[in-house]
Every structure is written in C-alpha cells, then in structure tokens.
Design an enzyme around this catalytic site. Structure first.
Site, PDB file in Angstrom:
ATOM      1  N   ARG A  41     -16.488  33.675  41.727  1.00  0.00           N
ATOM      2  CA  ARG A  41     -16.559  35.092  41.749  1.00  0.00           C
ATOM      3  C   ARG A  41     -15.128  35.575  42.096  1.00  0.00           C
ATOM      4  O   ARG A  41     -14.293  35.127  42.566  1.00  0.00           O
ATOM      5  CB  ARG A  41     -17.466  35.571  42.884  1.00  0.00           C
ATOM      6  CG  ARG A  41     -19.004  35.246  42.889  1.00  0.00           C
ATOM      7  CD  ARG A  41     -19.780  35.471  44.203  1.00  0.00           C
ATOM      8  NE  ARG A  41     -21.046  35.218  43.836  1.00  0.00           N
ATOM      9  CZ  ARG A  41     -21.866  34.252  44.085  1.00  0.00           C
ATOM     10  NH1 ARG A  41     -21.125  32.865  44.166  1.00  0.00           N
ATOM     11  NH2 ARG A  41     -22.909  34.016  43.661  1.00  0.00           N
ATOM     12  N   HIS A  62     -18.592  34.024  37.148  1.00  0.00           N
ATOM     13  CA  HIS A  62     -18.228  32.991  35.967  1.00  0.00           C
ATOM     14  C   HIS A  62     -17.878  33.821  34.867  1.00  0.00           C
ATOM     15  O   HIS A  62     -18.200  33.455  33.732  1.00  0.00           O
ATOM     16  CB  HIS A  62     -19.639  32.512  35.702  1.00  0.00           C
ATOM     17  CG  HIS A  62     -20.053  31.535  37.001  1.00  0.00           C
ATOM     18  ND1 HIS A  62     -19.093  30.992  37.714  1.00  0.00           N
ATOM     19  CD2 HIS A  62     -21.290  31.343  37.432  1.00  0.00           C
ATOM     20  CE1 HIS A  62     -20.073  30.109  38.679  1.00  0.00           C
ATOM     21  NE2 HIS A  62     -21.380  30.278  38.380  1.00  0.00           N
ATOM     22  N   HIS A 102     -21.183  23.619  35.601  1.00  0.00           N
ATOM     23  CA  HIS A 102     -22.085  23.879  36.090  1.00  0.00           C
ATOM     24  C   HIS A 102     -23.667  23.166  35.867  1.00  0.00           C
ATOM     25  O   HIS A 102     -24.445  23.757  36.111  1.00  0.00           O
ATOM     26  CB  HIS A 102     -22.607  25.692  35.998  1.00  0.00           C
ATOM     27  CG  HIS A 102     -23.032  26.445  37.083  1.00  0.00           C
ATOM     28  ND1 HIS A 102     -24.075  25.805  37.720  1.00  0.00           N
ATOM     29  CD2 HIS A 102     -22.510  27.446  37.670  1.00  0.00           C
ATOM     30  CE1 HIS A 102     -24.466  26.736  38.758  1.00  0.00           C
ATOM     31  NE2 HIS A 102     -23.348  27.573  38.767  1.00  0.00           N
ATOM     32  N   ASP A 127     -23.851  27.482  49.519  1.00  0.00           N
ATOM     33  CA  ASP A 127     -23.647  28.122  48.290  1.00  0.00           C
ATOM     34  C   ASP A 127     -21.888  28.182  48.609  1.00  0.00           C
ATOM     35  O   ASP A 127     -21.267  29.490  48.578  1.00  0.00           O
ATOM     36  CB  ASP A 127     -24.211  29.170  47.811  1.00  0.00           C
ATOM     37  CG  ASP A 127     -23.777  29.648  46.239  1.00  0.00           C
ATOM     38  OD1 ASP A 127     -23.002  28.843  45.806  1.00  0.00           O
ATOM     39  OD2 ASP A 127     -24.342  30.710  46.034  1.00  0.00           O
ATOM     40  N   GLU A 176     -19.256  21.879  41.699  1.00  0.00           N
ATOM     41  CA  GLU A 176     -18.474  22.714  40.901  1.00  0.00           C
ATOM     42  C   GLU A 176     -17.112  22.367  41.382  1.00  0.00           C
ATOM     43  O   GLU A 176     -16.657  23.222  42.177  1.00  0.00           O
ATOM     44  CB  GLU A 176     -19.070  24.294  40.736  1.00  0.00           C
ATOM     45  CG  GLU A 176     -20.435  24.160  40.360  1.00  0.00           C
ATOM     46  CD  GLU A 176     -20.993  25.550  40.842  1.00  0.00           C
ATOM     47  OE1 GLU A 176     -20.318  26.552  40.169  1.00  0.00           O
ATOM     48  OE2 GLU A 176     -21.738  25.660  41.801  1.00  0.00           O
TER      49      GLU A 176
END
Length: 353
Positions: free
Chosen positions: A81, A106, A180, A252, A318
């Site tokens: 982000r 992304h 991803h 996350d 990631e």
C-alpha cells in the site's frame, strides 16, 4: 529437467496466452502463464509420496483475467500500500489511483498481472528457467520513467523455486516487487490453514492503522500474538483481541527480517503442514515479508477443479520492502535512480518431515 509449453487461451484482442510447466528430476513441477507471469501451480510430494498442488489458483484464462485476489501474481512497480495514493520523490508528488479506500494497493488498477508478458524458456546449470519481460512506459500506473522489468523463475533439482526480479528505469522512480502466491501445504483444495505452523525470522513488525498504512513505528513482537520466532499454528492466536489483528482481520502485516547485512540472502520463514508433512522454507534478500492469512477471502473464489476457497484458505509470504516506503523516509528506500539496477531474490524450498 523439462520445459513444456501449451496454449492457455486467447485474450479478447486475439493475443495467445501460453502456459509453461517446469519439471525437475524428482517429478516436482511448477507452472506459469504469460498473462502476468503468474505462478499457477506448484506440485510437490507429501510425506507419503503423494503429489499435491500447494498454491491456490484457477484452471482457466478468464478467471486469471479477473483474479481479484492476485493469485500467483508478480506485483510492481510497488507492492503493498501507498498511503493517500501519492508518492513523493525529491519533493515532487506523483498521484496514483486510490483503489483501496484512500490508498493505492499493489500499483492498481492497471495491474501488471493483467498484461501479457514476453517469455523466454531456457535450461541452465541451476535448473529450468523462465524469464518474463515487460516494458512499463513513463507514467504507467502513475510512476515516472520508462522501466524494463524481468521476473525469472528457476526450478532446481533441490525442489526450490527461485524468483529473481530485475528493473532499470530512465527516471527517478520506485521499485518494490513481490509475488502474491497463496500457499496451502495440505493442498490447495484442503480447506483452511489454521492448523499449519509458521516460523518467522523477525523480532519486529510495522504496525498499521485501520486502513493498513504503517504508522511509522517499529514495534517488537515479543509478548504479542505477532510473535512467530517459535513456530505457532496460524489459527492459534489469530482471533485474539489485539489491535493489529483487529485492524487486519487476522495477520496482514509486514515483518522486519533479522539480517546481518543489507541484501543478505537469508532464511525468512518456515511453514509446515502436520497433515501432509510438507515443509516450505522461504529465503530472501528483501528486508521484510508480509504475512497474509487470506482474511478477506469469503468463499466466493472458485478455483482449480471447481474448489471453492474458504476464508483463510491459504497464507502468503510476500517478500518486499515495507508498505508506504516512499512516504516514510525512516524506512529503507525504494527509490530507483537512472543508472541503478533493482535486483532481489526470493527462494521457496520444499521438503517433507
């Protein structure tokens, strides 16, 4: 080693999309498509020698053309982000599109995995390799400069998939790439990953606000449900009343990797499935890794073989720089200057125990 190439369908303009499958001497295979250079399968043996596909994905081109979850996709120019959907380089602002609330996620919406890449297949001493190429023009996605990008995948006889990223540009810009892929080490069609175990080589993480933009703080994981310095089941603490988990609806978050030196290729994570005995180790030169546990999956994604993927059906590792790095001068820089080369390496190594 072997490389197989087959048609995977055609784009609306008639462009052919191909699927490449790499297979090593152990029968382990990995497949990719030229739409986006997307990683579509990873077939490895479990503890009983039964082959399992451990990455989530689709069987058809149309599904990959939509692909809202970014299954298997290389992400760039900037992964994760950007707060306020704007980057600042040397005092100049570059406006991106707000595609995730007020932020950019992304580098969308004109995603790299929506484009057909050029591909070259070759055999090397390290293993069978695919080189995917993309030209990204000045102003693409809002970023300055004409960029030349290469994403390479190499399947080794040691059952490792090696991902190499390379980018050069003719203007000051941003480079921060990741993949991803969603992993379920019990098989893509086995349900959720709550009983699978994760270990992370990270003592700190970047806390974020309610819209997932880092605050700029660096916090220790010690004494919190964010701590994976010893192995824990994914579901063991995921629903605890802890601000980071509440904001993210689970894991996350970007973890800051423990490294002896910058750009060191080191062990980042180790994941295991007690059910299948499959182990995945992740090594990277990147400074961080985003652990994402599929919290926003709703069961609406129908994947391979008609499998409906439930919430938390997989985890992502990631490897990347920290989110919102262009707007956080205290973070390692993601700025790429003319004459410089962005390079990073990530390895996913599979075994059984």
């Amino acid at each position: 080693m072997a490389i197989e190439k087959n048609s995977f369908g055609k784009m609306p303009d008639g462009t052919e999309v191909y699927k490449y499958t790499l297979t090593n001497k152990n029968g382990v295979s990995a497949s990719f498509i030229t739409l986006g250079g997307v990683w579509v399968s990873m077939v490895v043996p479990d503890k009983d020698g039964i082959m399992a596909d451990v990455v989530l994905g689709y069987d058809d081109l149309d599904s990959y053309r939509r692909n809202p979850a970014h299954f298997g996709a290389p992400i760039g120019r900037n992964a994760n982000r950007i707060g306020g959907a704007v980057i600042t380089i040397d005092g100049k602002d570059y406006k991106l599109e707000a595609n995730n609330g007020p932020n950019n996620l992304h580098s969308g919406p004109d995603l790299y995995h929506d484009r057909v890449w050029d591909c070259a297949a070759l055999e090397t001493e390290a293993g069978s390799r695919l080189d995917f190429y993309l030209e990204s023009p000045d102003g693409d996605q809002g970023y300055p400069g004409n960029a030349r990008i290469t994403v390479s995948y190499t399947l080794t006889d040691e059952d490792s998939l090696v991902l190499d990223y390379h980018m050069v540009c003719d203007k000051d810009t941003v480079a921060n790439f990741t993949n991803h892929s969603y992993f379920n080490l019990a098989g893509h069609d086995s349900g959720d990953v709550m009983k699978q175990e994760v270990w992370l080589n990270a003592s700190r993480y970047t806390p974020a606000d309610e819209v997932s933009i880092p605050t700029g703080e660096i916090l220790k994981v010690e004494g919190t449900p964010m701590d994976f310095r010893t192995p824990h089941e994914v579901g063991e603490r995921i629903d605890e009343d802890f601000e980071a988990l509440n904001f993210g609806k689970g894991y996350d978050h970007t973890y800051i990797l423990n490294k002896k030196e910058e750009n060191e290729l080191s062990l980042c994570a180790r994941c295991t499935s007690p059910k299948t005995g499959i182990v995945m180790e992740c090594y990277t030169t990147q400074p961080g890794v985003q652990l994402y546990t599929g919290n926003w999956m709703t069961g609406n994604f129908v994947g391979k073989n008609g499998q409906r993927y439930p919430a938390r059906a997989a985890l992502c590792l990631e490897t990347q720089h920290y989110p919102d790095s262009p707007n956080k001068p205290e973070y390692p820089s993601t700025v790429l200057r003319p004459g410089e080369t962005f390079q990073s390496k990530t390895i996913y190594k599979f075994s059984v125990e």
